[in-house]
Design an enzyme around this catalytic site. Structure first.
Site, PDB file in Angstrom:
ATOM      1  N   LYS B  63       0.859  -1.200   0.000  1.00  0.00           N
ATOM      2  CA  LYS B  63       0.000   0.000   0.000  1.00  0.00           C
ATOM      3  C   LYS B  63       0.891   1.244   0.000  1.00  0.00           C
ATOM      4  O   LYS B  63       1.920   1.286   0.694  1.00  0.00           O
ATOM      5  CB  LYS B  63      -0.864  -0.031   1.250  1.00  0.00           C
ATOM      6  CG  LYS B  63      -1.901   1.089   1.387  1.00  0.00           C
ATOM      7  CD  LYS B  63      -2.752   0.848   2.644  1.00  0.00           C
ATOM      8  CE  LYS B  63      -3.834   1.917   2.790  1.00  0.00           C
ATOM      9  NZ  LYS B  63      -4.652   1.671   4.003  1.00  0.00           N
ATOM     10  N   SER B 138      -9.497   1.832   3.269  1.00  0.00           N
ATOM     11  CA  SER B 138      -8.649   2.608   2.394  1.00  0.00           C
ATOM     12  C   SER B 138      -7.630   1.766   1.609  1.00  0.00           C
ATOM     13  O   SER B 138      -7.008   2.283   0.689  1.00  0.00           O
ATOM     14  CB  SER B 138      -7.896   3.666   3.190  1.00  0.00           C
ATOM     15  OG  SER B 138      -7.133   3.062   4.193  1.00  0.00           O
ATOM     16  N   SER B 162      -9.745  -0.485   7.421  1.00  0.00           N
ATOM     17  CA  SER B 162      -9.179  -0.299   6.089  1.00  0.00           C
ATOM     18  C   SER B 162      -8.485  -1.481   5.450  1.00  0.00           C
ATOM     19  O   SER B 162      -8.093  -1.378   4.293  1.00  0.00           O
ATOM     20  CB  SER B 162      -8.220   0.893   6.109  1.00  0.00           C
ATOM     21  OG  SER B 162      -8.958   2.086   6.287  1.00  0.00           O
TER      22      SER B 162
END
Lengths: 96, 473, 485
Positions: B63, B138, B162
């Site tokens: 990420k 997210s 997330s």
């Protein structure tokens, strides 16, 4: 319940440059969110300590041993406006 | 090459160790796969020319919130456009140390604020199950990459859900470990007392392997403790002797019909495997959203103050200092980030601290106490991971609150600092009709019960036998 | 803004508290392993942590905690069993994270004292970086721009806040100097005001003498020497007095003292400048000093003023007041120790103490000087020794001292050169006594009659003739002997 004046004040504190439109939207949206947030007021928190730390640790300390610093050239390479070996910024308005 | 792409990380690792396949081959296969990204899952990818010889495990999608030295890292924000970190996050370094190199940096909601990946400064990531739907957030890019065959496994971060929520929406496994299990050094901070790094994988065994590599005390992170005794690969075959509780304190009214049905089916399966299913109150958990949407923005408002155009990142010039700050932050931050920074600043400001931040931290204590009480009677607390299956792009962007409510079932765990996993439990239609989409089942356990959770999830996963795949790209 | 108005022409008393920042002399910064710098090129002692790069985290310096515990113990504070760090949030280019890691309502220590002043609290925090405004130095003609050097950023600081127990500018200065000496003795800091390793701000207010309520206080900043500290406080007290006398009243504000002009300028405070939005620092865990840590701090302490006073009193036999003065008056006490160290040949501690606090102090005042170190400790020690050995009279020694203060030198040589040696030849003395008696027959008669005080002029005459080289007591004795009184 968070009015325009408050929005402007908070935006100044947070150094967020909001447009007039954004100020209006923000006021609406934040008020809606805060209304939901305030539901937590229903919970009885009498005598409850706030959680300021999640892990159950104390005294996590580092020995006072120097290690090499970051090379100056690299430090300044990331800078938006390097000058004279330092970070240049517009001066603040107030302050002596 | 297609065979390599079929292997789980655990299997690939074994074959590389056995010499059946080479690390180089493995890396090359995945680099090529990642090259076919039509989901906007990646913001940066390793070039096909990367030397993959030192790979002992398949490469990992990271990420874009994790700093990777010399490799662009944006946290999904325009304010860090072009930023090249001078160091690498501990979790990523540990993976590299085990021969799992960076395959690419994945798309995400800006500064991890969001549950749909629509808040990215670089365009939304798409759900491989239906490209008109969100992958969740997210860690949307990481989930889309793993679910979409663009990465074998990935790391993400979970602050209010997330990792778990996008895993649920994309039909993969996602886990948030105990707060402090994994070092946060190099993880661009959103909410410091909630953020944790965790795996997004195809199956529970891969999640366990990834977690076993990244967990551990790090002298660079004062709040890291690791998991005592480490994380083991799960082996459990049934659930006999284990007690699972459904919290009555959490409202099921907002849960889609299909999701509720899947929940019920999964609870039945638990019983078939010998597990006991009961109920626990968890009375404060329903206030998790309120507490979370005070604490996280408050910490974020401070964590994001460093993005000021002085030392790195973009700058929008102005003749005076405050004007420069405001212009830079206005240009660099998206609307959700601005909203949360405003919310957080307000909640900490003079006259409001006790009413908001102070109170939220006390609600948090109550939630933690509720879980502790539940775990005296039960081994796990279980819920649907998300109230809904993947929703459409643009469906919730105009109503921040409706977006926040996606986190209803996932915020109580980070507030309490406890670990939780989401595994795919089935497919369901959204309310109002649509394609069959994945539904996640969440299992939460006491602090540092990672091994127990992984074991139970492993047994359940086998029994569920979720083998659906997104329509091929 | 808070305002205070004087009610009448009452006697006002000054109420002063000090806020001191001590830069610790650890090897590395408070939260990262960068070395501390001393006038190096800008930005050569920085790293992603102290530059506030994304994803970085602070880790607390063990030695900084140790030094802070030493300070807290030396100041007789109560060390909190558990203290936490807080974030103090504001925007400024010298603050890389946009917040300073400090301590707020649960500090490391509180409730101590040093000398006559109570300590309110002691806490740890990190220093800001350095901002240089261009256009002032003249080097770059881009006015309206500043340069930031992050070398200093992250240096460990201990903040010490006193109760408002000080009652005057000179007292404040003296106490600040005592604090400085104490820190110096602890070895925790260079405590150099000019260099910035010791910073002193003052909170100043006035109130009717004898009342308990505090008046409106102002905060004074930018006093980077003890002299300026005193002058700044004096100037502010005068300013406040004038405001109260005129009925205008004092407003709460922060003032910048300009030592060149002696003026006090309000620092323009923006309405949003002071909402620091403190909250507990989530990236750091609490400090809970263990018995081992506390013992290590105690064991590392040198002799402190209170203990020194006791030693002076009990071992050196100094009277309580003298012992206290020397133990607590930083410069004087340090000087006294140096003289004592040089006093190998017979100079007694008590005599040295008296000379240092008495004759030397007086002579310095006369000469308009401040630093006792003008007189070489060895020289004073020798002089006192000579007096005790009766090689020079007390009066003559004072003359020697005057010369030492004025231009230094060697006491023995000065005595020789100016012929100040005490008259040891009894014949010479007797002759002088005889002459003096003859010159003052009326006085002599009165003495014979029993009027002891009448001896004065005769003694005076002898002293004048011998230019102070005679011992006054001896002279008096001889006169009485001769007069049979």
């Amino acid at each position: 319940m968070i009015d325009r004046e408050q929005v402007l004040h908070v935006a100044r504190l947070a150094r967020l440059g909001l447009t007039e439109e954004e100020v209006e939207t923000m006021s609406r949206e934040l008020s809606g969110i805060l209304e939901h947030v305030e539901r937590m007021n229903k919970l009885d928190i009498e005598g409850v300590e706030p959680t300021s730390h999640v892990v159950d640790l104390v005294d996590v300390l580092r020995p006072d041993e120097p290690r090499p610093s970051w090379p100056k050239a690299d430090v300044l390479e990331a800078a938006p406006d390097p000058a004279e070996g330092a970070f240049r910024v517009p001066s603040p308005q107030a302050e002596a | 090459m297609q065979e390599i792409l079929e292997l789980t990380a655990v299997d690939a690792g074994r074959r590389i160790a056995d010499g059946e396949i080479s690390g180089e081959e493995c890396f090359a296969a995945w680099a090529a796969a990642a090259g076919g990204d039509e989901l906007n899952a990646y913001l940066w990818r390793a070039s096909a020319e990367t030397d993959g010889r030192s790979s002992r495990l398949p490469p990992v999608a990271v990420k874009d919130i994790f700093c990777t030295e010399g490799v662009p890292t944006t946290a999904g924000s325009r304010i860090l456009e072009g930023y090249l970190p001078p160091y690498t996050a501990t979790a990523v370094r540990r993976l590299a140390g085990e021969g799992a190199h960076v395959l690419g940096k994945t798309n995400m909601d800006e500064f991890a604020m969001g549950s749909s990946n629509e808040n990215s400064g670089y365009g939304p990531a798409l759900n491989p199950w239906d490209r008109e739907r969100v992958p969740g957030g997210s860690s949307g890019g990481s989930a889309a990459a793993v679910a979409g065959g663009l990465a074998p496994w990935a790391i993400g971060t979970d602050t209010g859900g997330s990792i778990r929520q996008p895993a649920s929406l994309c039909g993969i496994v996602g886990m948030k470990p105990t707060y402090g299990a994994v070092s946060r050094y190099g993880m661009i901070a959103f909410a410091s007392s909630l953020d944790q790094c965790g795996p997004l994988t195809r199956d529970v065994a891969d999640a366990a392997m990834l977690l076993s590599i990244v967990q551990g005390r790090d002298p660079c992170d004062s709040t890291s403790v690791g998991v005592d005794g480490g994380v083991e690969l799960p082996t459990r075959e049934d659930l006999s002797g284990l007690r699972f509780a459904v919290p009555t304190g959490l409202d099921m009214d907002g849960v889609e019909t299909g999701v509720r049905a899947t929940l019920e089916a999964t609870l039945s399966r638990i019983e078939e495997l010998g597990g006991e299913v009961g109920e626990t109150a968890l009375p404060s958990a329903e206030h998790g959203i309120s507490a979370y949407y005070v604490i996280a923005p408050a910490e974020a408002s401070a964590n994001l103050a460093r993005y000021d155009g002085v030392r790195f990142g973009i700058r929008v010039d102005a003749p005076e200092l405050d004007a420069m700050y405001e212009a830079t932050r206005d240009a660099g931050f998206g609307p959700e980030v601005k909203r949360r920074v405003m919310l957080g600043t307000y909640a900490l400001s003079s006259g409001y601290y006790e009413a908001y931040y102070g109170r939220a931290q006390r609600v948090r204590t109550r939630i933690a106490e509720d879980f502790r009480a539940a775990f005296e009677e039960f081994d796990f607390v279980v819920t649907p991971t998300s109230p809904s299956v993947a929703f459409g792009l643009g469906d919730k962007v105009d109503d921040p609150l409706s977006m926040y409510l996606n986190d209803y079932f996932t915020v109580p765990m980070p507030l309490a600092g406890i670990p939780a996993i989401s595994i795919p439990a089935g497919l369901a239609e959204p309310d109002g009709g649509g394609p069959q989409l994945p539904v996640g089942f969440q299992i939460a356990g006491p602090a540092f019960s990672e091994n127990a959770i992984l074991d139970a999830a492993f047994a359940l996963e086998r029994a569920i036998g979720f083998d659906a795949r997104p329509p091929s790209s | 803004m808070n305002e205070q108005r004087a009610t009448s022409n009452e006697q006002l008393e000054a109420v002063i508290g000090l806020e001191i920042h001590v830069q610790l002399s650890t090897r590395t910064k408070m939260f990262c392993g960068c070395a501390l710098s001393f006038g190096d090129e800008p930005n050569v002692h920085t790293c992603p942590v102290c530059l506030g790069h994304p994803g970085t985290l602070p880790v607390t310096n063990q030695q900084a905690v140790h030094f802070a515990l030493m300070i807290a113990t030396a100041l007789e504070c109560e060390v909190a069993p558990r203290s936490i760090f807080h974030r103090k949030n504001y925007f400024y280019p010298d603050l890389p994270k946009g917040y300073q890691i400090s301590q707020y309502d649960i500090p490391l220590a509180s409730g101590g004292r040093l000398g006559d002043v109570r300590i309110h609290r002691v806490h740890l925090e990190e220093d800001a970086a350095k901002l240089v405004h261009l256009g002032e130095s003249g080097r770059i003609h881009g006015s309206g721009q500043s340069l930031v050097d992050f070398n200093r950023g992250g240096t460990p600081l201990v903040e010490i806040v006193t109760e408002p127990d000080l009652r005057g500018a000179a007292e404040a200065r003296g106490w600040a100097q005592l604090l400085r000496t104490t820190m110096k003795q602890l070895g925790v800091s260079d405590v150099n005001m000019e260099e910035g390793s010791l910073r002193c701000d003052a909170n100043v207010s006035l109130r009717p003498a004898g009342t308990k309520e505090l008046g409106v206080k102002t905060e004074l900043k930018n006093m980077n020497s003890f002299r300026f500290l005193e002058r700044g406080i004096e100037a502010e007290l005068a300013r406040q007095r004038a405001l109260l006398d005129s009925g205008e009243g004092v407003s709460q504000e922060t003032l910048h003292f300009d030592p060149r002009t002696g003026s006090l300028t309000p620092l323009r405070t923006k309405e949003y400048a002071h909402d620091y939005r403190y909250f507990p620092e989530p990236d750091l865990v609490p400090l809970a000093p263990t018995e081992v840590m506390l013992a290590a701090a105690r064991d590392a302490l040198p002799e402190l003023p209170g203990q020194r006073r006791d030693r002076y009193r009990d071992e050196l036999g100094l009277p309580e007041e003298l012992a206290t003065q020397l133990a607590f008056e930083a410069e004087l006490g340090a000087y006294f120790e140096r003289v004592l160290a040089e006093a190998t040949d017979g100079a007694e501690a008590r005599a040295v103490a008296n000379w240092v606090t008495g004759e030397l102090a007086a002579e310095l005042r006369e000469a308009g000087e401040e630093d006792p170190g003008r007189v070489e400790p060895g020289a004073l020690a020798a002089l006192v020794g000579m007096v005790q050995a009766k090689r020079v009279t007390h009066g003559a020694a004072k003359q020697v001292l005057a010369e030492l203060v004025a231009g230094g030198g060697d006491p023995a040589q000065i005595v020789e050169a100016r012929g100040l040696a005490q008259i040891s030849d009894s014949g010479e003395l007797e002759a002088a006594v005889k002459r003096a008696i003859e010159a003052n027959p009326e006085a002599a008669e009165r003495v014979r009659d029993g009027n002891a005080k009448a001896i004065g002029p005769i003694v005076g005459a002898v002293m004048k003739e011998t230019k102070g080289r005679a011992d006054g007591g001896e002279v008096t004795r001889l006169i009485r002997e001769k007069l049979g009184a």
